[in-house]
Design a protein around this motif. Structure first.
Motif, mmCIF file in Angstrom:
data_model
loop_
_atom_site.group_PDB
_atom_site.id
_atom_site.type_symbol
_atom_site.label_atom_id
_atom_site.label_comp_id
_atom_site.label_asym_id
_atom_site.label_seq_id
_atom_site.Cartn_x
_atom_site.Cartn_y
_atom_site.Cartn_z
ATOM 1 N N VAL A 8 0.837 -1.208 0.000
ATOM 2 C CA VAL A 8 0.000 0.000 0.000
ATOM 3 C C VAL A 8 0.872 1.258 0.000
ATOM 4 C CG1 VAL A 8 -1.639 1.315 1.406
ATOM 5 C CG2 VAL A 8 -1.989 -1.118 1.074
ATOM 6 N N MET A 9 2.035 1.168 0.608
ATOM 7 C CA MET A 9 2.870 2.377 0.731
ATOM 8 C C MET A 9 3.342 2.946 -0.613
ATOM 9 S SD MET A 9 4.786 1.437 4.253
ATOM 10 C CE MET A 9 5.376 3.068 4.547
ATOM 11 N N PRO A 10 3.801 2.116 -1.557
ATOM 12 C CA PRO A 10 4.120 2.686 -2.875
ATOM 13 C C PRO A 10 2.901 3.278 -3.578
ATOM 14 C CG PRO A 10 5.104 0.515 -2.637
ATOM 15 C CD PRO A 10 4.196 0.706 -1.474
ATOM 16 N N THR A 11 1.718 2.734 -3.291
ATOM 17 C CA THR A 11 0.500 3.284 -3.900
ATOM 18 C C THR A 11 0.338 4.754 -3.516
ATOM 19 O OG1 THR A 11 -0.446 1.101 -3.572
ATOM 20 C CG2 THR A 11 -1.959 2.845 -4.188
ATOM 21 N N GLY A 12 0.589 5.042 -2.254
ATOM 22 C CA GLY A 12 0.516 6.437 -1.806
ATOM 23 C C GLY A 12 1.546 7.310 -2.500
ATOM 24 N N PHE A 13 2.709 6.729 -2.724
ATOM 25 C CA PHE A 13 3.767 7.464 -3.439
ATOM 26 C C PHE A 13 3.312 7.797 -4.860
ATOM 27 C CE2 PHE A 13 7.420 6.825 -6.395
ATOM 28 C CZ PHE A 13 8.039 8.041 -6.167
ATOM 29 N N ALA A 16 0.926 10.628 -4.971
ATOM 30 C CA ALA A 16 1.601 11.934 -4.841
ATOM 31 C C ALA A 16 2.232 12.351 -6.170
ATOM 32 C CB ALA A 16 2.667 11.863 -3.744
ATOM 33 N N GLY A 36 -2.018 11.090 -0.609
ATOM 34 C CA GLY A 36 -1.015 10.050 -0.836
ATOM 35 C C GLY A 36 -0.286 9.699 0.449
ATOM 36 N N LEU A 37 0.055 10.725 1.224
ATOM 37 C CA LEU A 37 0.747 10.480 2.501
ATOM 38 C C LEU A 37 -0.163 9.725 3.480
ATOM 39 C CD1 LEU A 37 2.659 13.828 2.991
ATOM 40 C CD2 LEU A 37 3.684 11.567 2.829
ATOM 41 N N GLN A 40 -0.128 6.209 2.694
ATOM 42 C CA GLN A 40 1.111 5.597 3.183
ATOM 43 C C GLN A 40 1.053 5.328 4.683
ATOM 44 O OE1 GLN A 40 4.129 8.333 1.761
ATOM 45 N NE2 GLN A 40 4.504 6.984 0.034
ATOM 46 N N ILE B 371 9.051 13.179 1.335
ATOM 47 C CA ILE B 371 8.690 12.233 2.402
ATOM 48 C C ILE B 371 7.885 11.067 1.815
ATOM 49 C CG2 ILE B 371 7.239 11.989 4.463
ATOM 50 C CD1 ILE B 371 8.175 14.842 5.218
ATOM 51 N N ALA B 372 6.995 11.381 0.852
ATOM 52 C CA ALA B 372 6.222 10.318 0.200
ATOM 53 C C ALA B 372 7.157 9.338 -0.513
ATOM 54 C CB ALA B 372 5.235 10.927 -0.787
ATOM 55 N N ALA B 373 8.229 9.858 -1.108
ATOM 56 C CA ALA B 373 9.201 8.973 -1.771
ATOM 57 C C ALA B 373 9.926 8.102 -0.745
ATOM 58 C CB ALA B 373 10.206 9.807 -2.567
ATOM 59 N N GLY B 376 7.248 5.606 0.565
ATOM 60 C CA GLY B 376 6.627 4.764 -0.456
ATOM 61 C C GLY B 376 7.610 3.948 -1.268
ATOM 62 N N VAL B 377 8.858 4.367 -1.311
ATOM 63 C CA VAL B 377 9.848 3.628 -2.101
ATOM 64 C C VAL B 377 10.888 2.979 -1.184
ATOM 65 C CG1 VAL B 377 11.622 3.795 -3.885
ATOM 66 C CG2 VAL B 377 9.536 5.161 -4.078
#
Lengths: 60, 428
Positions: A8-13, A16, A36-37, A40, B371-373, B376-377
């Protein structure tokens, strides 16, 4: 559970990143980046729950 | 065309950056001492030898492979919606022709070498007393060769995060003064993955009742490490401001003062919180607070006014003891050095405040995209990499090794051969 959260976390990325590309309007762009955050954070919560120890069960 | 006065100013900045970077290893030494002191006495030698081994591994891995992905010289770029997304450096391996590169490029390699060594010590501290030396060494090599260089390129090497300003009008792009993201959030994410994969120390979370307290074995190491780390942090923050933010040398005094204020505010706040909560100040939590303040300054010391730096430190100082307790008691996270709170949360907080207090329009959004990167990555990638590594080379020592201590098991001798080593049951 833990892997679902990690997925799910890359989905939020990507949400964004999509906001940057799709919305030139700063307000809408900001809103989608925050969304998006939040996605995450949801993924992180699921991952953390997946790693919680079950008291009384397997532990070193 | 560069005038002679411009060349003089550039030469002065380069000389100052080089001099500062010679002091930066003190941050690594300080953190190594803190990690050793917060672990058990029966693992102290392994913790310090491990820190040296991590440094060696990261230096070799970054110089051999990582530098080609991190640097700005040659880049892999793809185009989406008419914008160039620079996502990977493609420089030469093994630092070929480094001696003929501009001085800024050479200094960038030196900074990155030291930064990745600092990042590698963060998961090593979180996995204290149970993670094997060879596993820690391989984690450091992975960080130095692949993970850190990718992020360093995005942030410092002209990558897409650095270009958020020119491509999307978001302030000056994602700003990271001296490793708030590339060192601390990345290292903290790695620490979280290590703690999850390796599991808690034996006896930490008994079947019934509260978590067992396993205090650090040497508060003097921990507190001395904090003082040594301050020198290194000042050097990192000032060198980072010169190298990555192209700050004027005259602005470095404010950067140094901001570093002191963030650390001082955080320590003061943690001292008060632990005093109120436990009746007496807690040395190890205060050390965590001090380091958390330094970590926040890594992200924003050159970008904030002094009052904002103090505020940033105070907030982090209040949050640190509460978060350490919450992670241990509520989430069963056994993190002896408090790395997840100090580095992961502290780094994220510093990045946010850099955006909140920046005068440029859109800077906060640039920080949030960064922060999202990171979340999320890099957190999923690091977790999956370490999970695969754990299948090949188990991170955790066998139960017998953990029982006798990492020093005896891995090194064949203890750090304190004249001391009586406590059994696990003595903590009950």
């Amino acid at each position: 559970m833990k892997y679902a959260g990690l997925l799910v976390m890359p989905t939020g990325f990507f949400l964004a990143i999509a906001a940057l590309i799709l919305f030139p309007d700063p307000a809408r762009r900001g809103l989608f980046v925050v969304c998006g955050l939040l996605v995450q954070v949801l993924g992180l919560v699921v991952t953390v729950r997946g790693h919680l120890l079950n008291r009384g069960e397997t532990r070193p | 065309m560069m005038t002679s006065s411009d060349q003089g100013a550039s030469g002065l900045a380069a000389a100052m950056t080089f001099a500062l970077l010679l002091l930066a290893p003190l941050a690594i030494a300080g953190l190594a001492l803190v990690n050793a002191g917060l672990g058990r006495s029966r693992s102290a030698a392994q913790a310090l030898l491990g820190s040296l081994a991590m440094m060696a591994a990261t230096f070799i891995a970054f110089a051999g492979v990582g530098a080609c992905f991190a640097g700005p010289g040659g880049s892999a770029v793809f185009t989406i919606a008419g914008k160039n997304w620079n996502w990977l450096g493609t420089g030469p391996v093994l630092l070929v022709h480094l001696d003929k590169s501009p001085i800024e490029a050479q200094l960038a390699v030196l900074f990155n070498c030291l930064a990745v060594a600092l990042a590698a010590l963060i998961p090593w501290g979180a996995g204290a007393d149970r993670v094997r030396l060879v596993a820690g060494w391989l984690i450091a090599a992975l960080l130095g060769a692949f993970v850190f260089p990718l992020l360093a390129h995005w942030v410092w090497g002209g990558g897409w995060l650095a270009q958020l300003g020119s491509n999307f009008g978001l302030g000056d792009g994602f700003l990271d003064n001296a490793g708030g993201a590339t060192v601390h959030v990345l290292g903290g994410a790695c620490a979280l993955a290590v703690v999850w994969i390796a599991g808690p120390r034996r006896g930490k979370f008994p079947k019934e009742g509260l978590a067992t307290a396993m205090p650090g074995h040497n508060a003097a190491y921990v507190l001395a490490g904090c003082m040594i780390a301050l020198v290194g942090w000042l050097a990192f923050n000032c060198a980072g401001a010169l190298l990555w933010l192209h700050a004027e040398p005259v602005s470095l005094v404010v950067t140094a003062i901001n570093t002191l204020l963030a650390a001082g505010g955080a320590l003061g706040a943690t001292l008060v919180v632990t005093w109120v909560r436990f009746g007496k100040p807690d040395a190890s939590l205060c050390a965590n607070g001090w380091l958390a303040g330094l970590v926040t300054s890594s992200a924003c010391a050159a970008l904030l006014p002094p009052v904002a730096a103090l505020f940033t430190g105070i907030v982090m100082g209040i949050a640190t003891p509460l978060l350490v307790e919450f992670l241990e008691l509520a989430l069963s996270i056994d993190d002896p050095s408090g790395a997840v709170t100090v580095h992961f949360v502290g780094g994220l907080w510093g990045l946010v405040t850099a955006g909140v207090f920046a005068p440029q329009k859109g800077q906060l959004l640039a920080q949030l995209v960064g922060i999202a990167a990171l979340l999320g990555v890099f957190l999923p990638v690091v977790y999956l990499l370490l999970k695969v590594l754990d299948r090949i080379v188990p991170l955790r020592v066998d139960p017998d090794g953990e029982r006798i201590g990492m020093d005896l098991h891995e090194l064949g001798g203890g750090a304190y051969p004249e001391f009586v080593i406590h059994r696990d049951e003595s903590y009950r």
